[in-house]
Design an enzyme around this catalytic site. Structure first.
Site, PDB file in Angstrom:
ATOM      1  N   THR A 146       0.816  -1.216   0.000  1.00 49.78           N
ATOM      2  CA  THR A 146       0.000   0.000   0.000  1.00 49.78           C
ATOM      3  C   THR A 146       0.850   1.267   0.000  1.00 49.78           C
ATOM      4  O   THR A 146       1.982   1.256   0.506  1.00 49.78           O
ATOM      5  CB  THR A 146      -0.908  -0.009   1.259  1.00 49.78           C
ATOM      6  N   GLU A 164       0.356   3.562   1.918  1.00 45.71           N
ATOM      7  CA  GLU A 164       0.412   4.065   3.304  1.00 45.71           C
ATOM      8  C   GLU A 164       1.760   3.814   3.966  1.00 45.71           C
ATOM      9  O   GLU A 164       2.072   4.428   4.986  1.00 45.71           O
ATOM     10  CB  GLU A 164      -0.721   3.461   4.142  1.00 45.71           C
ATOM     11  N   TYR A 214      -1.625  -0.300  11.210  1.00 45.77           N
ATOM     12  CA  TYR A 214      -1.821  -0.990   9.925  1.00 45.77           C
ATOM     13  C   TYR A 214      -0.646  -0.736   8.988  1.00 45.77           C
ATOM     14  O   TYR A 214      -0.037  -1.677   8.465  1.00 45.77           O
ATOM     15  CB  TYR A 214      -3.138  -0.523   9.269  1.00 45.77           C
ATOM     16  N   LYS A 248       2.299  -3.252   7.353  1.00 44.42           N
ATOM     17  CA  LYS A 248       2.519  -3.436   5.908  1.00 44.42           C
ATOM     18  C   LYS A 248       3.969  -3.088   5.548  1.00 44.42           C
ATOM     19  O   LYS A 248       4.593  -3.763   4.725  1.00 44.42           O
ATOM     20  CB  LYS A 248       1.542  -2.574   5.101  1.00 44.42           C
TER      21      LYS A 248
HETATM   22  P1  NAD Z   1     -10.070  -6.916   2.803  1.00 42.26           P
HETATM   23  O1  NAD Z   1     -10.021  -6.599   4.257  1.00 42.26           O
HETATM   24  O2  NAD Z   1     -11.301  -6.620   2.018  1.00 42.26           O
HETATM   25  O3  NAD Z   1      -9.757  -8.479   2.589  1.00 42.26           O
HETATM   26  C1  NAD Z   1      -8.749  -9.154   3.283  1.00 42.26           C
HETATM   27  C2  NAD Z   1      -8.951 -10.646   3.073  1.00 42.26           C
HETATM   28  O4  NAD Z   1      -7.864 -11.342   3.724  1.00 42.26           O
HETATM   29  C3  NAD Z   1     -10.244 -11.190   3.672  1.00 42.26           C
HETATM   30  O5  NAD Z   1     -10.875 -12.086   2.769  1.00 42.26           O
HETATM   31  C4  NAD Z   1      -9.787 -11.932   4.928  1.00 42.26           C
HETATM   32  O6  NAD Z   1     -10.644 -13.012   5.296  1.00 42.26           O
HETATM   33  C5  NAD Z   1      -8.414 -12.419   4.485  1.00 42.26           C
HETATM   34  N1  NAD Z   1      -7.495 -12.686   5.597  1.00 42.26           N
HETATM   35  C6  NAD Z   1      -7.242 -11.893   6.673  1.00 42.26           C
HETATM   36  N2  NAD Z   1      -6.336 -12.477   7.480  1.00 42.26           N
HETATM   37  C7  NAD Z   1      -5.986 -13.644   6.888  1.00 42.26           C
HETATM   38  C8  NAD Z   1      -5.070 -14.678   7.212  1.00 42.26           C
HETATM   39  N3  NAD Z   1      -4.346 -14.640   8.344  1.00 42.26           N
HETATM   40  N4  NAD Z   1      -4.955 -15.743   6.369  1.00 42.26           N
HETATM   41  C9  NAD Z   1      -5.704 -15.811   5.243  1.00 42.26           C
HETATM   42  N5  NAD Z   1      -6.599 -14.870   4.897  1.00 42.26           N
HETATM   43  C10 NAD Z   1      -6.730 -13.794   5.693  1.00 42.26           C
HETATM   44  O7  NAD Z   1      -8.804  -6.189   2.184  1.00 42.26           O
HETATM   45  P2  NAD Z   1      -8.602  -5.520   0.740  1.00 42.26           P
HETATM   46  O8  NAD Z   1      -9.045  -4.120   0.797  1.00 42.26           O
HETATM   47  O9  NAD Z   1      -9.124  -6.436  -0.276  1.00 42.26           O
HETATM   48  O10 NAD Z   1      -7.002  -5.513   0.684  1.00 42.26           O
HETATM   49  C11 NAD Z   1      -6.290  -6.627   0.157  1.00 42.26           C
HETATM   50  C12 NAD Z   1      -4.800  -6.325   0.213  1.00 42.26           C
HETATM   51  O11 NAD Z   1      -4.513  -5.143  -0.540  1.00 42.26           O
HETATM   52  C13 NAD Z   1      -4.269  -6.048   1.621  1.00 42.26           C
HETATM   53  O12 NAD Z   1      -3.002  -6.637   1.732  1.00 42.26           O
HETATM   54  C14 NAD Z   1      -4.183  -4.528   1.697  1.00 42.26           C
HETATM   55  O13 NAD Z   1      -3.178  -4.134   2.593  1.00 42.26           O
HETATM   56  C15 NAD Z   1      -3.817  -4.203   0.264  1.00 42.26           C
HETATM   57  N6  NAD Z   1      -4.219  -2.871  -0.220  1.00 42.26           N
HETATM   58  C16 NAD Z   1      -5.515  -2.441  -0.058  1.00 42.26           C
HETATM   59  C17 NAD Z   1      -5.877  -1.205  -0.591  1.00 42.26           C
HETATM   60  C18 NAD Z   1      -7.297  -0.698  -0.467  1.00 42.26           C
HETATM   61  O14 NAD Z   1      -7.544   0.447  -0.814  1.00 42.26           O
HETATM   62  N7  NAD Z   1      -8.250  -1.481  -0.005  1.00 42.26           N
HETATM   63  C19 NAD Z   1      -4.939  -0.415  -1.259  1.00 42.26           C
HETATM   64  C20 NAD Z   1      -3.623  -0.885  -1.385  1.00 42.26           C
HETATM   65  C21 NAD Z   1      -3.284  -2.127  -0.871  1.00 42.26           C
HETATM   66  O1  DAU Z   2      -4.140   4.051   0.628  1.00 36.74           O
HETATM   67  C1  DAU Z   2      -4.377   2.682   0.596  1.00 36.74           C
HETATM   68  C2  DAU Z   2      -5.146   2.279   1.820  1.00 36.74           C
HETATM   69  O2  DAU Z   2      -6.464   2.784   1.641  1.00 36.74           O
HETATM   70  C3  DAU Z   2      -5.184   0.780   2.045  1.00 36.74           C
HETATM   71  O3  DAU Z   2      -3.871   0.328   2.307  1.00 36.74           O
HETATM   72  C4  DAU Z   2      -6.106   0.421   3.217  1.00 36.74           C
HETATM   73  O4  DAU Z   2      -6.214  -0.978   3.339  1.00 36.74           O
HETATM   74  C5  DAU Z   2      -7.467   1.013   2.952  1.00 36.74           C
HETATM   75  O5  DAU Z   2      -8.318   0.773   4.048  1.00 36.74           O
HETATM   76  C6  DAU Z   2      -7.378   2.509   2.684  1.00 36.74           C
HETATM   77  O6  DAU Z   2      -6.969   3.217   3.889  1.00 36.74           O
HETATM   78  P1  DAU Z   2      -7.623   4.642   4.274  1.00 36.74           P
HETATM   79  O7  DAU Z   2      -7.467   4.848   5.721  1.00 36.74           O
HETATM   80  O8  DAU Z   2      -7.132   5.712   3.363  1.00 36.74           O
HETATM   81  O9  DAU Z   2      -9.153   4.335   3.873  1.00 36.74           O
HETATM   82  P2  DAU Z   2     -10.545   4.638   4.608  1.00 36.74           P
HETATM   83  O10 DAU Z   2     -11.611   4.273   3.628  1.00 36.74           O
HETATM   84  O11 DAU Z   2     -10.607   4.060   5.947  1.00 36.74           O
HETATM   85  O12 DAU Z   2     -10.513   6.226   4.755  1.00 36.74           O
HETATM   86  C7  DAU Z   2     -10.365   7.058   3.620  1.00 36.74           C
HETATM   87  C8  DAU Z   2     -10.310   8.502   4.117  1.00 36.74           C
HETATM   88  O13 DAU Z   2     -11.596   8.841   4.649  1.00 36.74           O
HETATM   89  C9  DAU Z   2      -9.307   8.724   5.238  1.00 36.74           C
HETATM   90  O14 DAU Z   2      -8.735  10.023   5.103  1.00 36.74           O
HETATM   91  C10 DAU Z   2     -10.159   8.672   6.509  1.00 36.74           C
HETATM   92  C11 DAU Z   2     -11.490   9.247   6.032  1.00 36.74           C
HETATM   93  N1  DAU Z   2     -12.682   8.749   6.734  1.00 36.74           N
HETATM   94  C12 DAU Z   2     -12.903   7.398   6.752  1.00 36.74           C
HETATM   95  C13 DAU Z   2     -13.986   6.882   7.412  1.00 36.74           C
HETATM   96  C14 DAU Z   2     -14.236   5.384   7.429  1.00 36.74           C
HETATM   97  C15 DAU Z   2     -13.554   9.627   7.373  1.00 36.74           C
HETATM   98  O15 DAU Z   2     -13.353  10.864   7.341  1.00 36.74           O
HETATM   99  N2  DAU Z   2     -14.631   9.104   8.039  1.00 36.74           N
HETATM  100  C16 DAU Z   2     -14.879   7.768   8.101  1.00 36.74           C
HETATM  101  O16 DAU Z   2     -15.888   7.370   8.744  1.00 36.74           O
END
Ligand code: NAD
Ligand code: DAU
Length: 339
Positions: A127, A129, A152, A156
């Site tokens: 990520t 982050e 978090y 990572k």
């Molecule tokens: P998510 O929380 O939607 O899904 C995570 C999945 O991992 C779930 O299905 C959960 O059951 C599984 N999991 C958790 N712990 C586990 C374990 N110990 N063994 C096996 N499975 C396990 O997350 P996401 O948003 O799909 O993110 C997926 C990956 O991408 C993560 O590594 C996250 O850090 C990365 N990422 C997310 C974003 C974003 O914006 N969501 C951006 C950049 C990177």
């Molecule tokens: O940048 C990549 C990351 O994006 C991933 O690595 C993470 O897994 C993913 O959860 C996401 O992290 P953020 O913290 O940026 O996402 P989130 O959706 O939680 O929040 C987005 C922005 O919105 C952040 O600035 C916090 C703000 N926010 C979020 C929530 C849930 C609010 O202001 N109010 C809220 O209730």
């Protein structure tokens, strides 16, 4: 390719499996997922039916070395994509322990099992982050020093460094991808976009942290998944690739766009106490991925957002399935009387 995909029942993993099975008719995928609160087999229900014999599921923990090794051997897998993680920053503030266990120890255990089995390709999904927070100008590149600010992002960053060590020390062919904020179908409604949309549709207040001016660079999940596939097929072992969406928006602007889509008034917005350690701004420089992989995001934010919100509107059963007991307890624990 015959792949072990971990965390494939989550948001990005399930979108990735759909794309990989559709785009490569030769591919076979074993999805190992622990099924935490964020893992939802319903995300893949239709995909599984569409590709008989090319997909197996194992309820398994990436921190379980013997099971990871067994799956790699049993299905003769030659590539790994590791999505499995605890992914929500706010939950990591409440309790960092599961984040360290899965995102650090689990990541290392999976690397060890994949090294022992001897895979040819391995992508670790990370990520933006890990780089910390930006001021008003500039963007993160792959050489920006790591400076994570939440439990978090620290977990990572730790895993990214373990991947680096695995390449330098054991010549293991791991590639790390770092992406900005994803949005799209099947995102768990604890994250900003689905959380705010579902609340707005119920005329509930929309809690924006701080002044709502924090900026994220939004990318459609399919653009991210395309980048991961490119990294898997063409990436340089040992390389780190940034992916971004060219769509920097502050949180208030995103929420206003959601309200406009729903036809709801701005009076629903509540400015609440800030998230501790809240990163102010993310932006990604992804020229390396463009040059070496041919990556570029294809979807505009406004187009992708509209499609995403329509997906939530069209899938009330999916929404009902993920917004029951444990979800409501988390909302109560985290937001309390803020909402
Ligand atoms: P998510 O929380 O939607 O899904 C995570 C999945 O991992 C779930 O299905 C959960 O059951 C599984 N999991 C958790 N712990 C586990 C374990 N110990 N063994 C096996 N499975 C396990 O997350 P996401 O948003 O799909 O993110 C997926 C990956 O991408 C993560 O590594 C996250 O850090 C990365 N990422 C997310 C974003 C974003 O914006 N969501 C951006 C950049 C990177
Ligand atoms: O940048 C990549 C990351 O994006 C991933 O690595 C993470 O897994 C993913 O959860 C996401 O992290 P953020 O913290 O940026 O996402 P989130 O959706 O939680 O929040 C987005 C922005 O919105 C952040 O600035 C916090 C703000 N926010 C979020 C929530 C849930 C609010 O202001 N109010 C809220 O209730």
């Amino acid at each position: 390719m015959r792949l072990l995909v971990t965390g494939g029942c989550g948001f990005i993993g399930s979108n990735f499996i759909r794309m990989a099975l559709r785009d490569d008719p030769e591919s076979f995928i074993c999805n190992a997922d622990k099924l935490t609160y964020a893992g939802n087999p319903a995300n893949l229900a239709r995909t599984v039916k569409e590709h008989p014999g090319r997909y197996v599921f194992a309820k398994a923990d990436i921190a379980d070395h013997d099971t990871m090794l067994r799956l790699l051997e049993e299905h003769s897998l030659d590539g790994v994509v590791n999505f499995a993680a605890e992914s929500h920053v706010d939950r990591s503030i409440i309790d960092p322990a599961p984040f360290i266990r899965t995102n650090v120890l689990g990541a290392q255990t999976l690397l060890a099992a994949a090294s022992k089995h001897g895979v040819s390709r391995y992508v670790h999904v990370s990520t933006d982050e890990v780089y910390g927070s930006l001021g008003e100008k500039g963007a993160f590149s792959e050489t920006t020093p790591l400076a994570p600010n939440s439990p978090y992002s620290a977990s990572k960053a730790a895993a990214d460094l373990i991947c680096r060590a695995w390449h330098k020390t054991y010549a293991f062919p791991v590639i790390v991808t770092r992406c900005s904020n994803n949005y799209g179908p099947c995102q768990f409604p604890e994250k900003l976009i689905p959380f705010m949309y579902l609340r707005a549709m119920r005329d509930e207040s929309l809690p924006l942290y701080g002044d709502g001016g924090n900026v994220r660079d939004w990318i459609h999940v399919e653009d991210h998944c395309r980048g991961i596939l490119l990294a898997l097929l063409k990436g340089r072992p040992g390389a780190v690739y940034n992916f971004g969406g060219n769509a920097e928006r502050d949180n208030l602007a995103v929420v206003r766009e959601i309200l406009r889509f729903c036809g709801k008034p701005e009076s629903l917005v509540r400015f609440v106490a800030d998230r501790p350690g809240h990163d102010r701004r993310y932006a990604m420089e992804y020229s390396l991925a463009a040059e070496e992989l041919g990556f570029s995001p294809s979807r505009s934010f406004e187009e992708g957002l509209g499609q995403t919100l329509r997906w939530y509107a069209d899938n009330p059963e999916w929404v009902r399935g993920v917004t029951s007991g444990a979800y409501l307890s988390f909302i109560q624990e985290w937001y309390g009387d803020k909402v």
